[in-house]
Each structure stands twice: as structure tokens, then as C-alpha cells.
Design a protein around this motif. Structure first.
Motif, PDB file in Angstrom:
ATOM      1  N   THR A  25       0.586  -1.220   0.107  1.00  0.00           N
ATOM      2  CA  THR A  25      -0.085  -0.054  -0.041  1.00  0.00           C
ATOM      3  C   THR A  25       1.076   1.358   0.533  1.00  0.00           C
ATOM      4  OG1 THR A  25       0.051   0.070   2.396  1.00  0.00           O
ATOM      5  CG2 THR A  25      -2.128  -1.245   1.123  1.00  0.00           C
ATOM      6  N   VAL A  26       1.531   0.909   0.358  1.00  0.00           N
ATOM      7  CA  VAL A  26       2.997   2.239   0.491  1.00  0.00           C
ATOM      8  C   VAL A  26       3.078   2.880  -0.579  1.00  0.00           C
ATOM      9  CG1 VAL A  26       4.964   1.144   0.705  1.00  0.00           C
ATOM     10  CG2 VAL A  26       4.791   3.112   2.168  1.00  0.00           C
ATOM     11  N   VAL A  27       3.661   2.430  -2.275  1.00  0.00           N
ATOM     12  CA  VAL A  27       4.110   2.376  -3.383  1.00  0.00           C
ATOM     13  C   VAL A  27       2.557   3.150  -3.344  1.00  0.00           C
ATOM     14  CG1 VAL A  27       4.517   2.137  -5.335  1.00  0.00           C
ATOM     15  CG2 VAL A  27       5.591   0.722  -3.070  1.00  0.00           C
ATOM     16  N   GLY A 147       0.384   2.160   5.711  1.00  0.00           N
ATOM     17  CA  GLY A 147       0.987   2.543   4.401  1.00  0.00           C
ATOM     18  C   GLY A 147       0.331   3.935   3.457  1.00  0.00           C
ATOM     19  N   PRO A 148      -0.225   3.913   3.267  1.00  0.00           N
ATOM     20  CA  PRO A 148      -1.058   5.365   2.739  1.00  0.00           C
ATOM     21  C   PRO A 148      -0.573   6.220   2.576  1.00  0.00           C
ATOM     22  CG  PRO A 148      -2.922   3.933   2.202  1.00  0.00           C
ATOM     23  CD  PRO A 148      -1.920   2.946   3.661  1.00  0.00           C
ATOM     24  N   LEU A 149      -0.912   6.457   4.316  1.00  0.00           N
ATOM     25  CA  LEU A 149      -0.572   7.335   5.235  1.00  0.00           C
ATOM     26  C   LEU A 149       0.838   7.900   5.105  1.00  0.00           C
ATOM     27  CD1 LEU A 149      -2.934   7.599   8.368  1.00  0.00           C
ATOM     28  CD2 LEU A 149      -3.340   8.455   6.459  1.00  0.00           C
ATOM     29  N   LEU A 150       1.881   6.954   5.145  1.00  0.00           N
ATOM     30  CA  LEU A 150       3.639   7.066   5.025  1.00  0.00           C
ATOM     31  C   LEU A 150       3.925   7.437   4.050  1.00  0.00           C
ATOM     32  CD1 LEU A 150       6.137   6.158   7.212  1.00  0.00           C
ATOM     33  CD2 LEU A 150       6.062   4.179   6.124  1.00  0.00           C
ATOM     34  N   GLY A 151       3.857   6.181   2.935  1.00  0.00           N
ATOM     35  CA  GLY A 151       3.686   7.250   1.464  1.00  0.00           C
ATOM     36  C   GLY A 151       3.350   8.061   1.311  1.00  0.00           C
ATOM     37  N   GLY A 152       2.532   9.176   1.690  1.00  0.00           N
ATOM     38  CA  GLY A 152       1.965  10.329   1.403  1.00  0.00           C
ATOM     39  C   GLY A 152       3.087  11.403   2.147  1.00  0.00           C
ATOM     40  N   PHE A 153       3.427  10.466   3.564  1.00  0.00           N
ATOM     41  CA  PHE A 153       4.094  12.018   4.292  1.00  0.00           C
ATOM     42  C   PHE A 153       5.826  11.929   4.315  1.00  0.00           C
ATOM     43  CE2 PHE A 153       7.156  12.206   7.540  1.00  0.00           C
ATOM     44  CZ  PHE A 153       6.974  13.294   8.314  1.00  0.00           C
ATOM     45  N   LEU A 154       5.856  10.618   3.219  1.00  0.00           N
ATOM     46  CA  LEU A 154       7.328  10.958   2.904  1.00  0.00           C
ATOM     47  C   LEU A 154       7.148  11.229   1.400  1.00  0.00           C
ATOM     48  CD1 LEU A 154       8.334   6.889   3.634  1.00  0.00           C
ATOM     49  CD2 LEU A 154       8.995   8.857   4.438  1.00  0.00           C
ATOM     50  N   THR A 155       6.532  10.820   0.776  1.00  0.00           N
ATOM     51  CA  THR A 155       6.603  12.206  -0.616  1.00  0.00           C
ATOM     52  C   THR A 155       6.396  12.585  -0.709  1.00  0.00           C
ATOM     53  OG1 THR A 155       5.412   9.783  -1.619  1.00  0.00           O
ATOM     54  CG2 THR A 155       5.561  12.160  -2.849  1.00  0.00           C
ATOM     55  N   ASP A 156       5.949  13.890  -0.263  1.00  0.00           N
ATOM     56  CA  ASP A 156       5.908  15.021   0.222  1.00  0.00           C
ATOM     57  C   ASP A 156       6.529  15.716   0.593  1.00  0.00           C
ATOM     58  OD1 ASP A 156       3.017  15.539  -0.919  1.00  0.00           O
ATOM     59  OD2 ASP A 156       2.212  14.317   0.876  1.00  0.00           O
ATOM     60  N   HIS A 157       7.467  14.995   2.692  1.00  0.00           N
ATOM     61  CA  HIS A 157       8.421  15.545   3.192  1.00  0.00           C
ATOM     62  C   HIS A 157       9.517  15.469   2.614  1.00  0.00           C
ATOM     63  CE1 HIS A 157       4.318  16.259   4.912  1.00  0.00           C
ATOM     64  NE2 HIS A 157       5.350  17.276   6.028  1.00  0.00           N
ATOM     65  N   LEU A 158       9.404  14.718   1.960  1.00  0.00           N
ATOM     66  CA  LEU A 158      10.999  14.178   1.775  1.00  0.00           C
ATOM     67  C   LEU A 158      11.421  14.100   0.339  1.00  0.00           C
ATOM     68  CD1 LEU A 158      12.131  11.197   4.709  1.00  0.00           C
ATOM     69  CD2 LEU A 158      12.436  13.463   4.064  1.00  0.00           C
ATOM     70  N   ASN A 297      -6.323  10.129   1.307  1.00  0.00           N
ATOM     71  CA  ASN A 297      -5.598   8.707   0.194  1.00  0.00           C
ATOM     72  C   ASN A 297      -6.636   7.689   0.595  1.00  0.00           C
ATOM     73  OD1 ASN A 297      -4.315   8.303   3.081  1.00  0.00           O
ATOM     74  ND2 ASN A 297      -3.200   9.898   2.760  1.00  0.00           N
ATOM     75  N   SER A 298      -6.397   6.287  -0.148  1.00  0.00           N
ATOM     76  CA  SER A 298      -6.930   5.206   0.555  1.00  0.00           C
ATOM     77  C   SER A 298      -6.998   4.873   1.722  1.00  0.00           C
ATOM     78  CB  SER A 298      -7.131   4.200   0.090  1.00  0.00           C
ATOM     79  OG  SER A 298      -5.709   3.811  -0.129  1.00  0.00           O
ATOM     80  N   GLY A 299      -6.001   4.947   2.418  1.00  0.00           N
ATOM     81  CA  GLY A 299      -6.073   4.592   3.732  1.00  0.00           C
ATOM     82  C   GLY A 299      -7.067   5.604   5.100  1.00  0.00           C
ATOM     83  N   ILE A 300      -6.950   6.396   4.495  1.00  0.00           N
ATOM     84  CA  ILE A 300      -8.209   7.194   5.534  1.00  0.00           C
ATOM     85  C   ILE A 300      -9.781   6.595   5.283  1.00  0.00           C
ATOM     86  CG2 ILE A 300      -9.333   8.994   5.927  1.00  0.00           C
ATOM     87  CD1 ILE A 300      -6.598  11.024   5.973  1.00  0.00           C
ATOM     88  N   VAL A 301     -10.031   6.142   3.835  1.00  0.00           N
ATOM     89  CA  VAL A 301     -11.536   5.634   3.356  1.00  0.00           C
ATOM     90  C   VAL A 301     -11.610   4.756   4.333  1.00  0.00           C
ATOM     91  CG1 VAL A 301     -12.630   5.221   1.412  1.00  0.00           C
ATOM     92  CG2 VAL A 301     -11.432   7.181   1.757  1.00  0.00           C
ATOM     93  N   LEU A 302     -10.340   3.875   4.084  1.00  0.00           N
ATOM     94  CA  LEU A 302     -10.577   2.529   4.787  1.00  0.00           C
ATOM     95  C   LEU A 302     -10.298   2.103   6.471  1.00  0.00           C
ATOM     96  CD1 LEU A 302      -8.915   0.903   1.656  1.00  0.00           C
ATOM     97  CD2 LEU A 302     -11.642   0.384   2.289  1.00  0.00           C
ATOM     98  N   ALA A 303      -8.989   2.970   6.625  1.00  0.00           N
ATOM     99  CA  ALA A 303      -9.167   3.145   8.178  1.00  0.00           C
ATOM    100  C   ALA A 303     -10.488   2.645   9.211  1.00  0.00           C
ATOM    101  CB  ALA A 303      -9.279   4.434   8.745  1.00  0.00           C
ATOM    102  N   PRO A 304     -11.993   2.956   8.885  1.00  0.00           N
ATOM    103  CA  PRO A 304     -13.051   1.941   9.436  1.00  0.00           C
ATOM    104  C   PRO A 304     -12.701   0.696   8.916  1.00  0.00           C
ATOM    105  CG  PRO A 304     -13.789   3.877   8.938  1.00  0.00           C
ATOM    106  CD  PRO A 304     -12.145   3.992   8.182  1.00  0.00           C
ATOM    107  N   LEU A 305     -12.923   0.082   8.063  1.00  0.00           N
ATOM    108  CA  LEU A 305     -13.048  -1.230   7.665  1.00  0.00           C
ATOM    109  C   LEU A 305     -11.603  -1.545   8.401  1.00  0.00           C
ATOM    110  CD1 LEU A 305     -13.320  -3.128   4.492  1.00  0.00           C
ATOM    111  CD2 LEU A 305     -11.661  -3.664   5.668  1.00  0.00           C
TER     112      LEU A 305
END
Length: 536
Positions: A25-27, A147-158, A297-305
């Protein structure tokens, strides 16, 4: 092994599973930035496809190898290969090289995913396995959210390169834990590797997955290319099955299918995973495309599931370890998932966001027990000498269920969306042809900036009321597509439920210890229904 030794080894297993599932999911969130830097929009999907193909094909091979040489060397090899591929992927300067690294990652990931579940059988007794398989499922859920949260953070900040580099320290730590604490298996003597079987399996699975990936998207299902791939896959499958019945050391011993627990668990796992894919692919689509809920990202949408899955995966595992029966928990999970999917057929464009979030939670609650307990069922009824093979087969069939399910659901969605231009014809009559084509693109619905631009271009020509009618039609068609996907997934989940009713209700507390070494070659093994178990 002492309890402390087991926990330290299990920590390594959890790190392995976290590493493998995080990578799936991170990619995704970094790919738009990768495309912007490296180009290659025409091969965008291959960043996913290359990984999936390599992982799926390699899972059964690693299962067999682990039965021959032990789980530990396969795990260490998989971690090393995955780490190398991650480091190289982070250094990529072209899309072609990145895709090659993703394929290499998939080969490593196949070892990680299959061995993370098979290793539980080496570390814990039958009655203990339930809670630890449940914890495996919980870790999978956590990593799917992170995964999606980390991927977005790394892409935006690094930079997007760190989406690959971040795997390296986790992999090094996992390697150390496995090398230091995981027990080595005693040698079994001469081992034979089924090279021809591995080649035939690859030749069967790769064309099938390619056909399912391309069919209905880049090529029509009836095109010579897709039909040729499917025909070739069918021929190689027949050749693989024939060879597995003849070779003395198969990758997938056909005698395992004489065991009703193994067979029914894999069939049910196939259909239940397809149902899972309906949820994780189409609930976010509904939320963003129909409800207009913006998610970073999709991680937020799927977090409840995933939250629901984490809870019941853990709780069900502990309950099964205490009571000794896994079938009631699996049935309960499938009943919940089936009901939730059929409820999903009642979604409308006016359905409240809170209702959809509740549906996600309920789906996750049902998913939790099925995610880990089918693996436990397969392990419980299989000879110890074939534990890796049986566990990997379960992972393989579930992967195939998800892939085939996604392809079928995509075809259902495409069939509904195909009617969109006709349904919009009366509302777009006053628009230039270029705008009429843009309006009929359903991808606009899940892209807020593109939708705003479309509004600015269309509303002056048809009025606000006219644009609202266009939007309502588009969202209505997309809703119909999603609800029909849920209907089909619910029917598939019903099949999984009916098959599970026939699953032998084994009692973990009455299963006799399984022998370390078989006395006969796998191809000559006797039917397994009564080997080491008392079926009820």
C-alpha cells in the motif's frame, strides 16, 4: 524453545509480515510523483502488476522449499532479496528499472507473505496458533492503514525515493530477529526441487493474471490477445496438474485436496477474498465519487474497515485458542460479511456518510476471523512435512480469488459506465463535443479539482440546474455500478458461507501431534481426512 524465545522469534515474524503488507500500500500514493519524475504513464499499472505477478507465482514455490529446507532460510532469503530490491528501487532513474525492481520485490515478498503464516506452525502448538494467527491478521490491518499515510508523508516531505528506502531499516531489523531467534529445522536428507513444476506454474499464472489485468481495460475481453492468453494459461494449468500427479516431489501435492478441510478452506478463502476486494476497491470509490468526500488517500477511507478487522482478528484468535474450535468463528465472520455486502446493494447517492462508515466497520468485523482462521484450518489438518506447502497454497488461492474477483468486478463496473454517454445525451446536447466527452468521464467524480474545472466550463452553457442534473446522472450510474458489484460479491460470499458449512469442525485440543518427517513420498501419501485429527 522457551516462551521468551518463541516471543522473540514471533516478533521477527510480525516484522516480516508488517514489511510485506506495508509495501503493498505504501507505493500507491507515491506513484503520481514517480510518474512525474520518471515518465512512463503508459506503463503506470506495471508498478503494481509486476509485484503482484512475481509474488503470486512464487508463493507455492517458497512453500515447497520451506518444507524441504525449513522456514528460516526461506525467510532470510526473502528478506535479503526484498531489501536489495527496495534499495535499488529507491535509486531508480527510469520507469523500466523501477518496474524490474518491483518484480524483484515481489519475488522477495512472496517468501515473506507465505512464510509469515507458515512460521506460526513451527513456533506454536495447535491450540496456541489461533491467537497468534489472529495477531498476524491485526498487523496486516495496521500496516494497510499506515501504508498510504506513510507513503504520502514521505513523498510530500522527503521524496518518493524514501517510499522504497523506508523498507531497508525494517528489513534489517527483521533479518536480525529471524537469524537470531527463529529455530532452524533439522535436515531431512536428500531433497528434490520440482523445477518443471515451477516453470509450468509460472507459465499458467502469469498469462492468466495478465489477461485479467488487461481484459476490459487496454484490450476487449474478446480480443485475440486476451483469448490467446487465457487459452495458453488453461493449457499450462492442465499440464501443471498432470505433472504434479506424476512427479515424486510436487510443488502442490494433489493428495492434499483429498482432505476436505484443505479443499473447503481454500474454496471458501478464494470467494471470501474476492468479497474483500469488492469492499476495499469500491467503498472508497463510492465515498469519493458519489458522496464527494475528499480523502487524502485510500488509507483514511478504509481506516474504519481495517479497525473492525484488527479488533475481531485479535479477539477471534484468542477465543479459538481457548475453546479449540475455529469453524464457529469463521461462520460468524462470513455471515456478517455476507449481510454487509448485501446491505451495500441498498446504497444510494443520498446515503449518509455515517452509514457508509458503519458499513465499513461491520465489513471489517466480519473480515477479521476469516482472514486468519482459514489458514489455521489448513495448517491443523495438514501433515507437518507439508505445512509450508499447504499454508502457501491457501495464500495462493486467496491471492487468485482477489485478482479474479477484481477483474470480474471491473467488468461489471465498466458495463454500467458504458451506458453513461447515452444517459447524458439529452443533458449535454448544448455542449461542444469535447465538453460532452469530458462530462461522460466518470473519473471526474473522484477528482475534486477536475470536477471544479468542469463545472466552470459547463455551468455557463447549461445553467446550474442543468449541471446538477448531469452530476446526479453520473453519480446515479456510478452508484448502480457499485451496488451491482456488491450484489455479485454478496453472492460469492454466500458461496463461501455454504462451503464453510461443509468444513469439518475439528477440535484443536483433540488433534494428535503431527510427525516431523513423512514415511512415504508426498505423491504416495494416503488420504488426509483422518490423519492426526478427529473430525466432527
Amino acid at each position: 524453545m522457551t516462551h521468551r524465545d518463541k516471543m522473540q522469534a514471533f516478533a521477527g515474524v510480525l516484522l516480516v509480515l508488517f514489511l510485506a503488507s506495508l509495501n503493498t500500500t505504501v507505493v500507491g500514493t507515491a506513484l503520481p510523483r514517480i510518474i512525474a519524475d520518471l515518465g512512463g504513464m503508459n506503463v503506470y499499472t506495471w508498478a503494481f502488476t509486476a509485484y503482484t505477478l512475481a509474488q503470486t507465482v512464487s508463493i507455492p514455490v517458497y512453500g515447497k522449499l520451506s518444507d524441504l529446507y525449513g522456514r528460516k532460510p526461506v525467510l532470510l532469503f526473502g528478506i535479503a532479496l526484498f531489501t536489495l530490491a527496495s534499495a535499488l528501487g529507491g535509486l531508480s532513474q527510469s520507469m523500466g528499472f523501477l518496474i524490474a525492481c518491483r518484480a524483484l520485490q515481489g519475488l522477495g515478498g512472496g517468501a515473506l507473505m507465505s512464510m509469515a503464516f507458515a512460521a506460526i506452525g513451527d513456533l506454536f502448538t495447535l491450540t496456541e496458533r489461533g491467537k497468534y494467527q489472529g495477531l498476524n491478521g491485526a498487523v496486516f490491518g495496521v500496516s494497510s492503514v499506515l501504508g498510504p499515510l506513510l507513503g504520502g508523508f514521505l513523498t510530500d516531505h522527503l521524496s518518493w525515493h524514501w517510499v522504497f528506502f523506508v523498507n531497508v531499516p525494517v528489513a534489517v531489523l527483521a533479518f536480525w530477529f529471524i537469524a537470531r531467534f527463529f529455530p532452524a529445522k533439522r535436515e531431512r536428507g536428500e531433497a528434490r526441487i520440482d523445477v518443471l513444476g515451477a516453470l509450468l506454474l509460472t507459465a499458467a499464472v502469469v498469462p492468466l493474471l495478465l489477461a485479467l489485468t488487461w481484459g476490459g481495460t487496454t484490450d476487449p475481453w474478446t480480443s485475440p490477445k486476451i483469448l490467446g492468453l487465457l487459452a495458453f494459461a488453461a493449457a499450462c494449468t492442465a499440464a501443471f496438474v498432470t505433472w504434479q500427479a506424476r512427479t515424486p516431489s510436487p510443488i502442490l501435492a494433489l493428495n492434499l485436496f483429498r482432505n476436505p478441510t484443505f479443499t473447503f478452506a481454500n474454496i471458501a478463502g478464494f470467494f471470501s477474498t474476492a468479497g474483500l476486494y469488492a469492499a476495499i476497491l469500491y467503498l472508497p470509490l463510492f465515498m469519493q465519487g458519489v458522496r464527494g468526500v475528499s480523502a487524502s488517500n485510500s488509507g483514511i477511507v478504509l481506516a474504519p474497515l481495517m479497525l473492525g478487522m484488527i479488533v475481531t482478528s485479535t479477539v477471534a484468535g484468542f477465543i479459538v485458542s481457548r475453546v479449540g474450535r475455529y469453524k464457529p468463528a469463521i461462520l460468524a465472520g462470513l455471515v456478517v460479511m455476507t449481510g454487509a455486502l448485501f446491505f451495500g446493494t441498498r446504497l444510494t447517492p443520498d446515503t449518509a456518510t455515517s452509514v457508509v462508515v458503519g458499513l465499513m466497520i461491520v465489513l471489517g468485523l466480519g473480515l477479521g476471523p476469516t482472514g486468519s482462521l482459514f489458514t489455521l484450518a489448513v495448517q491443523t489438518s495438514s501433515p507437518r512435512a507439508q505445512l509450508g506447502m499447504a499454508t502457501s497454497a491457501n495464500q495462493f488461492f486467496r491471492n487468485m480469488g482477489g485478482t479474479i474477483g477484481a477483474a470480474v468486478f471491473g467488468a461489471v463496473q465498466a458495463n454500467h459506465l458504458h451506458a453513461l454517454p447515452t444517459l447524458l445525451a439529452s443533458s449535454t446536447r448544448a455542449l461542444p463535443s469535447s465538453l460532452a466527452v469530458a462530462v461522460a468521464d466518470p473519473n471526474i467524480l473522484s477528482n475534486p479539482s477536475a470536477l471544479a474545472k468542469l463545472h466552470a466550463a459547463v455551468a455557463p452553457l447549461v445553467g446550474e440546474a442543468g449541471f446538477a442534473r448531469i452530476l446526479a446522472t453520473m453519480r446515479g450510474v456510478l452508484t448502480d455500478a457499485v451496488t451491482n458489484v456488491f450484489l455479485l460479491a454478496g453472492l460469492g460470499m454466500t458461496v463461501a458461507l455454504l462451503v464453510t458449512l461443509a468444513l469439518p469442525n475439528l477440535n484443536l485440543k483433540s488433534v494428535r501431534p503431527q510427525p516431523e518427517t513423512p514415511r512415504a513420498p508426498e505423491v504416495e501419501a494416503k488420504p488426509l481426512a483422518g490423519v492426526g485429527v478427529r473430525e466432527r
